[in-house]
Design a protein around this motif. Structure first.
Motif, PDB file in Angstrom:
ATOM      1  N   ILE A  20       0.819  -1.216   0.000  1.00 62.69           N
ATOM      2  CA  ILE A  20       0.000   0.000   0.000  1.00 62.69           C
ATOM      3  C   ILE A  20       0.855   1.268   0.000  1.00 62.69           C
ATOM      4  O   ILE A  20       0.372   2.361  -0.290  1.00 62.69           O
ATOM      5  N   SER A  21       2.143   1.145   0.305  1.00 64.02           N
ATOM      6  CA  SER A  21       3.008   2.324   0.442  1.00 64.02           C
ATOM      7  C   SER A  21       3.113   3.109  -0.864  1.00 64.02           C
ATOM      8  O   SER A  21       3.369   2.548  -1.928  1.00 64.02           O
ATOM      9  N   HIS A  22       2.922   4.426  -0.739  1.00 64.76           N
ATOM     10  CA  HIS A  22       2.994   5.266  -1.946  1.00 64.76           C
ATOM     11  C   HIS A  22       4.432   5.404  -2.451  1.00 64.76           C
ATOM     12  O   HIS A  22       4.663   5.657  -3.626  1.00 64.76           O
ATOM     13  N   TYR A  23       5.442   5.222  -1.559  1.00 67.02           N
ATOM     14  CA  TYR A  23       6.836   5.228  -2.035  1.00 67.02           C
ATOM     15  C   TYR A  23       7.109   3.942  -2.831  1.00 67.02           C
ATOM     16  O   TYR A  23       7.862   3.959  -3.805  1.00 67.02           O
ATOM     17  N   HIS A  48       8.182  -6.649   6.990  1.00 68.94           N
ATOM     18  CA  HIS A  48       9.053  -6.138   5.917  1.00 68.94           C
ATOM     19  C   HIS A  48      10.490  -6.016   6.413  1.00 68.94           C
ATOM     20  O   HIS A  48      11.430  -6.162   5.641  1.00 68.94           O
ATOM     21  N   LEU A  49      10.636  -5.767   7.738  1.00 68.62           N
ATOM     22  CA  LEU A  49      11.982  -5.552   8.295  1.00 68.62           C
ATOM     23  C   LEU A  49      12.870  -6.786   8.153  1.00 68.62           C
ATOM     24  O   LEU A  49      14.086  -6.663   8.016  1.00 68.62           O
ATOM     25  N   LEU A  50      12.244  -7.974   8.174  1.00 65.64           N
ATOM     26  CA  LEU A  50      13.036  -9.197   7.984  1.00 65.64           C
ATOM     27  C   LEU A  50      13.637  -9.210   6.583  1.00 65.64           C
ATOM     28  O   LEU A  50      14.788  -9.588   6.384  1.00 65.64           O
ATOM     29  N   GLY A  57      18.750  -2.743   4.443  1.00 62.51           N
ATOM     30  CA  GLY A  57      17.775  -1.655   4.382  1.00 62.51           C
ATOM     31  C   GLY A  57      16.885  -1.668   5.604  1.00 62.51           C
ATOM     32  O   GLY A  57      17.053  -2.474   6.520  1.00 62.51           O
ATOM     33  N   LYS A  58      15.920  -0.743   5.585  1.00 62.27           N
ATOM     34  CA  LYS A  58      14.957  -0.693   6.675  1.00 62.27           C
ATOM     35  C   LYS A  58      13.580  -0.471   6.062  1.00 62.27           C
ATOM     36  O   LYS A  58      12.761  -1.367   6.021  1.00 62.27           O
ATOM     37  N   SER A  59      13.383   0.771   5.552  1.00 60.43           N
ATOM     38  CA  SER A  59      12.075   1.074   4.983  1.00 60.43           C
ATOM     39  C   SER A  59      11.922   0.417   3.612  1.00 60.43           C
ATOM     40  O   SER A  59      12.892  -0.090   3.036  1.00 60.43           O
ATOM     41  N   THR A  60      10.695   0.450   3.106  1.00 65.02           N
ATOM     42  CA  THR A  60      10.413  -0.019   1.743  1.00 65.02           C
ATOM     43  C   THR A  60      10.129   1.198   0.878  1.00 65.02           C
ATOM     44  O   THR A  60       9.657   2.211   1.403  1.00 65.02           O
ATOM     45  N   LEU A  70      19.139  -1.321  -3.508  1.00 66.93           N
ATOM     46  CA  LEU A  70      18.846   0.114  -3.413  1.00 66.93           C
ATOM     47  C   LEU A  70      17.746   0.284  -2.380  1.00 66.93           C
ATOM     48  O   LEU A  70      16.697  -0.363  -2.471  1.00 66.93           O
ATOM     49  N   THR A  71      17.975   1.174  -1.418  1.00 71.85           N
ATOM     50  CA  THR A  71      17.074   1.220  -0.268  1.00 71.85           C
ATOM     51  C   THR A  71      16.277   2.524  -0.180  1.00 71.85           C
ATOM     52  O   THR A  71      15.774   2.866   0.884  1.00 71.85           O
ATOM     53  N   ASP A  72      16.156   3.242  -1.289  1.00 67.39           N
ATOM     54  CA  ASP A  72      15.405   4.497  -1.293  1.00 67.39           C
ATOM     55  C   ASP A  72      14.758   4.649  -2.667  1.00 67.39           C
ATOM     56  O   ASP A  72      15.387   4.345  -3.686  1.00 67.39           O
ATOM     57  N   SER A  73      13.522   5.155  -2.688  1.00 71.21           N
ATOM     58  CA  SER A  73      12.789   5.214  -3.961  1.00 71.21           C
ATOM     59  C   SER A  73      13.489   6.109  -5.001  1.00 71.21           C
ATOM     60  O   SER A  73      13.480   5.801  -6.195  1.00 71.21           O
ATOM     61  N   THR A  74      14.095   7.200  -4.544  1.00 69.19           N
ATOM     62  CA  THR A  74      14.774   8.079  -5.506  1.00 69.19           C
ATOM     63  C   THR A  74      16.019   7.400  -6.073  1.00 69.19           C
ATOM     64  O   THR A  74      16.301   7.502  -7.278  1.00 69.19           O
ATOM     65  N   GLN A 160       3.214   6.531  17.130  1.00 69.15           N
ATOM     66  CA  GLN A 160       4.276   7.302  17.806  1.00 69.15           C
ATOM     67  C   GLN A 160       5.375   7.693  16.834  1.00 69.15           C
ATOM     68  O   GLN A 160       5.784   8.847  16.759  1.00 69.15           O
ATOM     69  N   LYS A 161       5.839   6.708  16.059  1.00 66.84           N
ATOM     70  CA  LYS A 161       6.974   6.946  15.162  1.00 66.84           C
ATOM     71  C   LYS A 161       6.639   8.010  14.113  1.00 66.84           C
ATOM     72  O   LYS A 161       7.461   8.863  13.774  1.00 66.84           O
ATOM     73  N   LEU A 162       5.400   7.963  13.606  1.00 68.64           N
ATOM     74  CA  LEU A 162       5.019   8.904  12.540  1.00 68.64           C
ATOM     75  C   LEU A 162       4.312  10.140  13.101  1.00 68.64           C
ATOM     76  O   LEU A 162       3.818  10.962  12.333  1.00 68.64           O
TER      77      LEU A 162
HETATM   78  N1  LIG Z   1      12.768   8.042   1.671  1.00 65.99           N
HETATM   79  C1  LIG Z   1      12.210   6.718   1.581  1.00 65.99           C
HETATM   80  C2  LIG Z   1      10.899   6.660   2.347  1.00 65.99           C
HETATM   81  C3  LIG Z   1      10.244   5.311   2.297  1.00 65.99           C
HETATM   82  C4  LIG Z   1       9.217   5.106   3.406  1.00 65.99           C
HETATM   83  O1  LIG Z   1       8.935   6.007   4.219  1.00 65.99           O
HETATM   84  N2  LIG Z   1       8.646   3.874   3.430  1.00 65.99           N
HETATM   85  C5  LIG Z   1       7.692   3.500   4.459  1.00 65.99           C
HETATM   86  C6  LIG Z   1       6.394   3.021   3.812  1.00 65.99           C
HETATM   87  S1  LIG Z   1       5.446   4.392   3.253  1.00 65.99           S
HETATM   88  C7  LIG Z   1       8.206   2.308   5.241  1.00 65.99           C
HETATM   89  O2  LIG Z   1       8.702   1.359   4.701  1.00 65.99           O
HETATM   90  N3  LIG Z   1       8.027   2.366   6.574  1.00 65.99           N
HETATM   91  C8  LIG Z   1       8.367   1.279   7.447  1.00 65.99           C
HETATM   92  C9  LIG Z   1       9.698   1.469   8.147  1.00 65.99           C
HETATM   93  O3  LIG Z   1      10.320   2.537   8.013  1.00 65.99           O
HETATM   94  O4  LIG Z   1      10.106   0.514   8.808  1.00 65.99           O
HETATM   95  C10 LIG Z   1      12.021   6.373   0.096  1.00 65.99           C
HETATM   96  O5  LIG Z   1      11.786   7.291  -0.702  1.00 65.99           O
HETATM   97  O6  LIG Z   1      12.152   5.196  -0.256  1.00 65.99           O
END
Ligand SMILES: N[C@@H](CCC(=O)N[C@@H](CS)C(=O)NCC(=O)O)C(=O)O
Length: 258
Positions: A20-23, A48-50, A57-60, A70-74, A160-162
């Motif tokens: 669902i993530s817009h990134y 997703h963290l696994l 990476g961390k985020s998706t 590559l761990t960032d959308s840009t 909390q985080k967001l």
């Molecule tokens: N700057 C990052 C932002 C990505 C981001 O914020 N992803 C969120 C989903 S909308 C995510 O994975 N959050 C979970 C986390 O950080 O563990 C990008 O452009 O890839």
């Protein structure tokens, strides 16, 4: 880490997502647009963290290529641009135009994306059925099965985080309005795309990150119907859809798969 020289990927790219993530949609759209083969690996938070952790990476989104992860959308868009044919580039070759594209992409990534997420989650997060649909679409069976167990904890960590509160959501709504106004202003001269005469990373990033605020019918991961959404979200979406910027995002989505 990426090596200096890019190799032509022989295998499909792997795209780790929270669907669902817009990134994630930003990366997915770029891959679709450039007709590059990829396999999406969707996960529900926090699972997703696994997957992302395994490749540093961390985020998706995270995209795994033969040159590295590559761990960032840009970063993903810049990488794909390098392997894209000359007639399908997402970044202009002219330095001034490229700078304009990059500035807009940064504005959308850093301000629009977080604001839309905060506003959307504030109104949706207390509806666990809606969240279950949003987070579990296509994810592995065991993650889906664990949703009822983990959701209350994940929700409170995310809130909390967001920084998701009534006040921050109201501020986020104003911020979305302000960025939509800036985009509408750019469009007043009748231009087809935000920068120059062709579709670029600026258009793609705006439409992908604005999508939760206009709910385009062609979006691959959301239902077209507004009926199941909370009424505050629906009234905001209807207002955003009526703006020139909202209409622009809807038009880009209409053409997304062409
Ligand atoms: N700057 C990052 C932002 C990505 C981001 O914020 N992803 C969120 C989903 S909308 C995510 O994975 N959050 C979970 C986390 O950080 O563990 C990008 O452009 O890839």
């Amino acid at each position: 880490m990426l090596s200096n020289s890019l190799t032509a990927n022989k295998k499909p790219f792997r795209l780790i997502t929270i669907p669902i993530s817009h990134y994630c949609e930003k990366a997915r759209w770029a891959l679709t647009k450039l007709k590059l083969p990829y396999i999406e690996e969707p996960h529900m938070p926090p699972f997703h963290l696994l997957a992302t952790g395994r490749v540093g990476g961390k985020s998706t989104p995270v995209m795994i290529t033969e040159d590295g992860a590559l761990t960032d959308s840009t970063d993903i868009l810049c990488y794909l641009d390098k392997v894209a044919p000359d007639n399908a580039k997402l970044y202009p070759t002219d330095p001034d135009s490229r700078q304009q594209v990059e500035q807009l992409e940064d504005l959308f990534d850093e301000q629009l994306g977080p604001a839309i997420r905060r506003w959307g989650y504030f109104h949706a997060m207390n509806d666990s059925k809606l969240m279950q649909h949003a987070w579990c679409n296509g994810v592995p069976f065991f993650e889906r099965a664990l949703f009822p167990v983990v959701f209350p904890t994940v929700r409170s960590i995310a809130q909390q985080k967001l920084n998701i509160t009534q006040e921050s959501s109201a501020q986020a709504y104003e911020q979305i309005k302000s960025i939509f106004e800036q985009v509408s202003e750019l469009l007043t001269d009748g231009r087809t795309y935000l920068v120059g005469n062709s579709f670029s990373a600026a258009d793609l990033t705006f439409a992908a990150l604005a999508a939760p605020a206009v709910r385009p019918p062609e979006h691959p991961m959301t239902r077209a119907s507004l009926e199941e959404l909370p009424s505050k979200l629906v009234s905001g979406i209807k207002k955003f859809r009526e703006t020139p910027a909202g209409g622009f995002a809807l038009r880009l989505y209409h053409d997304r798969n062409n």
